[in-house]
Design a protein around this motif. Sequence first.
Motif, PDB file in Angstrom:
ATOM      1  N   TYR A  34      -5.388  -6.531  -9.709  1.00 63.93           N
ATOM      2  CA  TYR A  34      -4.179  -5.964  -9.129  1.00 63.93           C
ATOM      3  C   TYR A  34      -4.221  -4.435  -9.260  1.00 63.93           C
ATOM      4  O   TYR A  34      -4.566  -3.892 -10.315  1.00 63.93           O
ATOM      5  N   VAL A  35      -3.862  -3.751  -8.165  1.00 63.40           N
ATOM      6  CA  VAL A  35      -3.832  -2.290  -8.139  1.00 63.40           C
ATOM      7  C   VAL A  35      -2.530  -1.842  -7.487  1.00 63.40           C
ATOM      8  O   VAL A  35      -1.809  -2.638  -6.871  1.00 63.40           O
ATOM      9  N   LEU A  36      -2.252  -0.539  -7.623  1.00 66.69           N
ATOM     10  CA  LEU A  36      -1.039   0.038  -7.048  1.00 66.69           C
ATOM     11  C   LEU A  36      -1.165   0.111  -5.534  1.00 66.69           C
ATOM     12  O   LEU A  36      -2.193   0.525  -4.998  1.00 66.69           O
ATOM     13  N   ALA A  37      -0.097  -0.286  -4.821  1.00 66.06           N
ATOM     14  CA  ALA A  37      -0.073  -0.270  -3.356  1.00 66.06           C
ATOM     15  C   ALA A  37       1.054   0.642  -2.883  1.00 66.06           C
ATOM     16  O   ALA A  37       1.932   1.028  -3.668  1.00 66.06           O
ATOM     17  N   PRO A  38       1.046   1.043  -1.612  1.00 63.58           N
ATOM     18  CA  PRO A  38       2.139   1.876  -1.090  1.00 63.58           C
ATOM     19  C   PRO A  38       3.496   1.214  -1.300  1.00 63.58           C
ATOM     20  O   PRO A  38       3.630  -0.001  -1.253  1.00 63.58           O
ATOM     21  N   GLY A  39       4.507   2.056  -1.537  1.00 67.14           N
ATOM     22  CA  GLY A  39       5.842   1.541  -1.793  1.00 67.14           C
ATOM     23  C   GLY A  39       6.056   1.151  -3.239  1.00 67.14           C
ATOM     24  O   GLY A  39       6.985   0.392  -3.552  1.00 67.14           O
ATOM     25  N   ASN A  40       5.187   1.633  -4.145  1.00 65.19           N
ATOM     26  CA  ASN A  40       5.299   1.357  -5.578  1.00 65.19           C
ATOM     27  C   ASN A  40       5.257  -0.144  -5.868  1.00 65.19           C
ATOM     28  O   ASN A  40       5.954  -0.664  -6.751  1.00 65.19           O
ATOM     29  N   THR A  41       4.434  -0.858  -5.122  1.00 67.71           N
ATOM     30  CA  THR A  41       4.228  -2.288  -5.343  1.00 67.71           C
ATOM     31  C   THR A  41       2.800  -2.501  -5.839  1.00 67.71           C
ATOM     32  O   THR A  41       2.006  -1.568  -5.904  1.00 67.71           O
ATOM     33  N   ARG A  42       2.486  -3.745  -6.180  1.00 64.29           N
ATOM     34  CA  ARG A  42       1.139  -4.061  -6.637  1.00 64.29           C
ATOM     35  C   ARG A  42       0.511  -5.059  -5.677  1.00 64.29           C
ATOM     36  O   ARG A  42       1.177  -5.915  -5.097  1.00 64.29           O
ATOM     37  N   LYS A  43      -0.790  -4.914  -5.535  1.00 61.10           N
ATOM     38  CA  LYS A  43      -1.508  -5.711  -4.544  1.00 61.10           C
ATOM     39  C   LYS A  43      -2.814  -6.219  -5.159  1.00 61.10           C
ATOM     40  O   LYS A  43      -3.499  -5.489  -5.884  1.00 61.10           O
ATOM     41  N   ARG A  44      -3.147  -7.454  -4.868  1.00 60.01           N
ATOM     42  CA  ARG A  44      -4.398  -8.031  -5.375  1.00 60.01           C
ATOM     43  C   ARG A  44      -5.522  -7.717  -4.386  1.00 60.01           C
ATOM     44  O   ARG A  44      -5.415  -8.013  -3.189  1.00 60.01           O
ATOM     45  N   ILE A  63      -9.305   0.046 -10.248  1.00 62.48           N
ATOM     46  CA  ILE A  63      -8.211  -0.050 -11.211  1.00 62.48           C
ATOM     47  C   ILE A  63      -7.961   1.306 -11.866  1.00 62.48           C
ATOM     48  O   ILE A  63      -6.812   1.715 -12.097  1.00 62.48           O
ATOM     49  N   ALA A  64      -9.041   2.042 -12.173  1.00 64.62           N
ATOM     50  CA  ALA A  64      -8.880   3.362 -12.782  1.00 64.62           C
ATOM     51  C   ALA A  64      -8.156   4.311 -11.840  1.00 64.62           C
ATOM     52  O   ALA A  64      -7.283   5.087 -12.255  1.00 64.62           O
ATOM     53  N   THR A  65      -8.492   4.262 -10.556  1.00 68.91           N
ATOM     54  CA  THR A  65      -7.796   5.089  -9.566  1.00 68.91           C
ATOM     55  C   THR A  65      -6.331   4.711  -9.470  1.00 68.91           C
ATOM     56  O   THR A  65      -5.439   5.562  -9.387  1.00 68.91           O
ATOM     57  N   SER A  66      -6.060   3.397  -9.548  1.00 65.75           N
ATOM     58  CA  SER A  66      -4.673   2.927  -9.489  1.00 65.75           C
ATOM     59  C   SER A  66      -3.887   3.378 -10.710  1.00 65.75           C
ATOM     60  O   SER A  66      -2.715   3.737 -10.606  1.00 65.75           O
ATOM     61  N   ASN A  67      -4.528   3.410 -11.862  1.00 67.90           N
ATOM     62  CA  ASN A  67      -3.850   3.831 -13.087  1.00 67.90           C
ATOM     63  C   ASN A  67      -3.487   5.312 -13.060  1.00 67.90           C
ATOM     64  O   ASN A  67      -2.600   5.741 -13.798  1.00 67.90           O
ATOM     65  N   GLY A  69      -2.128   6.637 -10.567  1.00 71.06           N
ATOM     66  CA  GLY A  69      -0.986   6.739  -9.671  1.00 71.06           C
ATOM     67  C   GLY A  69      -1.360   6.867  -8.215  1.00 71.06           C
ATOM     68  O   GLY A  69      -0.507   7.165  -7.384  1.00 71.06           O
ATOM     69  N   VAL A  70      -2.626   6.643  -7.868  1.00 67.89           N
ATOM     70  CA  VAL A  70      -3.068   6.743  -6.484  1.00 67.89           C
ATOM     71  C   VAL A  70      -3.068   5.350  -5.875  1.00 67.89           C
ATOM     72  O   VAL A  70      -3.826   4.478  -6.319  1.00 67.89           O
ATOM     73  N   PRO A  71      -2.235   5.079  -4.862  1.00 63.80           N
ATOM     74  CA  PRO A  71      -2.184   3.737  -4.286  1.00 63.80           C
ATOM     75  C   PRO A  71      -3.446   3.426  -3.494  1.00 63.80           C
ATOM     76  O   PRO A  71      -4.097   4.316  -2.963  1.00 63.80           O
ATOM     77  N   VAL A  72      -3.781   2.171  -3.415  1.00 64.63           N
ATOM     78  CA  VAL A  72      -4.942   1.752  -2.645  1.00 64.63           C
ATOM     79  C   VAL A  72      -4.633   1.908  -1.159  1.00 64.63           C
ATOM     80  O   VAL A  72      -3.498   1.689  -0.720  1.00 64.63           O
ATOM     81  N   PRO A  73      -5.583   2.329  -0.351  1.00 58.77           N
ATOM     82  CA  PRO A  73      -5.308   2.481   1.078  1.00 58.77           C
ATOM     83  C   PRO A  73      -4.897   1.160   1.704  1.00 58.77           C
ATOM     84  O   PRO A  73      -5.439   0.101   1.380  1.00 58.77           O
ATOM     85  N   SER A  74      -3.907   1.267   2.594  1.00 58.10           N
ATOM     86  CA  SER A  74      -3.435   0.058   3.266  1.00 58.10           C
ATOM     87  C   SER A  74      -3.965  -0.058   4.680  1.00 58.10           C
ATOM     88  O   SER A  74      -3.722  -1.048   5.353  1.00 58.10           O
ATOM     89  N   ALA A  75      -4.684   0.971   5.152  1.00 63.06           N
ATOM     90  CA  ALA A  75      -5.182   0.958   6.525  1.00 63.06           C
ATOM     91  C   ALA A  75      -6.288  -0.077   6.686  1.00 63.06           C
ATOM     92  O   ALA A  75      -7.235  -0.104   5.898  1.00 63.06           O
ATOM     93  N   GLN A  76      -6.150  -0.919   7.672  1.00 62.90           N
ATOM     94  CA  GLN A  76      -7.156  -1.927   7.966  1.00 62.90           C
ATOM     95  C   GLN A  76      -7.782  -1.731   9.336  1.00 62.90           C
ATOM     96  O   GLN A  76      -8.834  -2.282   9.616  1.00 62.90           O
ATOM     97  N   GLY A  77      -7.123  -0.940  10.199  1.00 68.02           N
ATOM     98  CA  GLY A  77      -7.603  -0.787  11.555  1.00 68.02           C
ATOM     99  C   GLY A  77      -8.622   0.332  11.706  1.00 68.02           C
ATOM    100  O   GLY A  77      -9.048   0.982  10.740  1.00 68.02           O
ATOM    101  N   SER A  78      -8.994   0.592  12.941  1.00 69.32           N
ATOM    102  CA  SER A  78      -9.998   1.591  13.255  1.00 69.32           C
ATOM    103  C   SER A  78      -9.357   2.969  13.415  1.00 69.32           C
ATOM    104  O   SER A  78      -8.128   3.101  13.518  1.00 69.32           O
ATOM    105  N   VAL A  79     -10.210   3.994  13.449  1.00 73.60           N
ATOM    106  CA  VAL A  79      -9.731   5.353  13.696  1.00 73.60           C
ATOM    107  C   VAL A  79      -9.101   5.438  15.083  1.00 73.60           C
ATOM    108  O   VAL A  79      -8.087   6.109  15.277  1.00 73.60           O
ATOM    109  N   SER A  80      -9.688   4.737  16.051  1.00 76.81           N
ATOM    110  CA  SER A  80      -9.150   4.750  17.407  1.00 76.81           C
ATOM    111  C   SER A  80      -7.724   4.205  17.449  1.00 76.81           C
ATOM    112  O   SER A  80      -6.841   4.793  18.080  1.00 76.81           O
ATOM    113  N   ALA A  81      -7.489   3.084  16.764  1.00 75.47           N
ATOM    114  CA  ALA A  81      -6.151   2.486  16.765  1.00 75.47           C
ATOM    115  C   ALA A  81      -5.144   3.412  16.095  1.00 75.47           C
ATOM    116  O   ALA A  81      -4.012   3.564  16.572  1.00 75.47           O
ATOM    117  N   TYR A  82      -5.543   4.067  15.002  1.00 81.85           N
ATOM    118  CA  TYR A  82      -4.604   4.946  14.324  1.00 81.85           C
ATOM    119  C   TYR A  82      -4.297   6.190  15.149  1.00 81.85           C
ATOM    120  O   TYR A  82      -3.141   6.630  15.224  1.00 81.85           O
TER     121      TYR A  82
END
Length: 431
Positions: A34-44, A63-67, A69-82
């Motif tokens: 489990y790591v920190l996710a956007p919105g101050n939530t946790r994500k597996r 996990i070290a990055t999450s500790n 305070g840096v949330p894990v990226p939530s982007a799943q799509g391509s650069v084109s879509a974004y």
Amino acid sequence: MTPPSDTPASRRVRANGDGTVYQRKDGRWEAAGYVLAPGNTRKRIRVYGSTRTEALAKLTERIATSNRGVPVPSAQGSVSAYLTYWLEAVAVHQLRENTHTRYTACVHQHLIPGLGKKKLAKLTAKDVRTWLNQLRTTCQCCARAIDAHRDQPRCCAAGTCCSRRLSPLTLAYIHSVLKSALEHAVREEEITRNVARNVRTGTPRPRRFEPLTADEARQLLAAARNDGLFALYELALRTGLRKGELLGLQWGDVDLSAGTASIRRTLQRTQTGGLTTLPTKTRASERRIALPIECINSLKEHREGQEGERDAAAGGWKESDLVFTTQAGGPIDPANLNRGFRSLLGRAGLRRIRFHDLRHSTATLLLEQGVELVVIKELLGHAHIGVTATVYAHVRLRLQRDAIDLLGRTLRNPNRPDDGDDPPLCAPAVR
């Protein structure tokens, strides 16, 4: 009881919060935690490796990055879509229409073809740098199939590459658009960092301009004396107003008795609205300037001429309160003003320059007369004095030369006879 060292690696017990590591049926190792996710939530999350050590190292790093305070990226799509989402949902509300049009052309012509297939979360600085280096050396006729749409091919389709490459200024602009898009992705916590900011493209050489000299400026005004837009040209040359600010100026903004003009709007042609009146470029551009006596007199003559055109047009006159209009009272198209200005240069026997160079000419002539930089900054409506200092650095160097010569005359030994053979106090003038 079996010692812990003999326990299979996939069944070892890890401490709470360290995640789990096990071997899959296909032979790969999988680690989950489990790591920190956007919105101050946790994500597996799950990471994979060819060995247990590799999978565990990846999970430990996440996990070290999450500790921190840096949330894990939530982007799943391509650069084109974004980029498509950013243009349609974000940039369209933050940019002027013409700026948004230029951004859209940049995204569809360069960014999406070059980086669009990559995953946004996996985009690296190396990807951006490699793509920019490739873009710098690629012929645009070949890359965008420009030659295929010509009536007479003269590049790739004809078998001879014209080597039409992008200028350093264009490359810097493309890079800045990408940085703006990724910066918003960071703010929305789609990605953890803006990798485009880690790429250095070098400072492009600023566009060279040749302002009018004092003699050329007088020559231009003399040639425009009988022109219907003489007041516009004189106002541009004596105050340094932008083309859109001149065309958007209204009589309600001008106080001829007090000798002032308030700059509140600009006239531009947009794709959806045609000729449209918009707010000034920046908040600093909205300003009040003093009018020279020559401009006051020419504006009075211009208003009398405009009243005559209104009477002649009768019912065909379009009431707009604009200072500078067509013979029917409508706004003047900036492209038509450019054509009229080129014709005026020809009649005056002057070299071809842009209309915007009149603004540069105003600032250059004022600097050469010793006017303070902060006064010129307020007159031109620059947001920061650093912009004024950077654009007109060549003039400041010439003023430094004059100051050095003046100091040299001051420090000269008065008892030394002047034989006329002394070398010049300084080197030739800086251009």
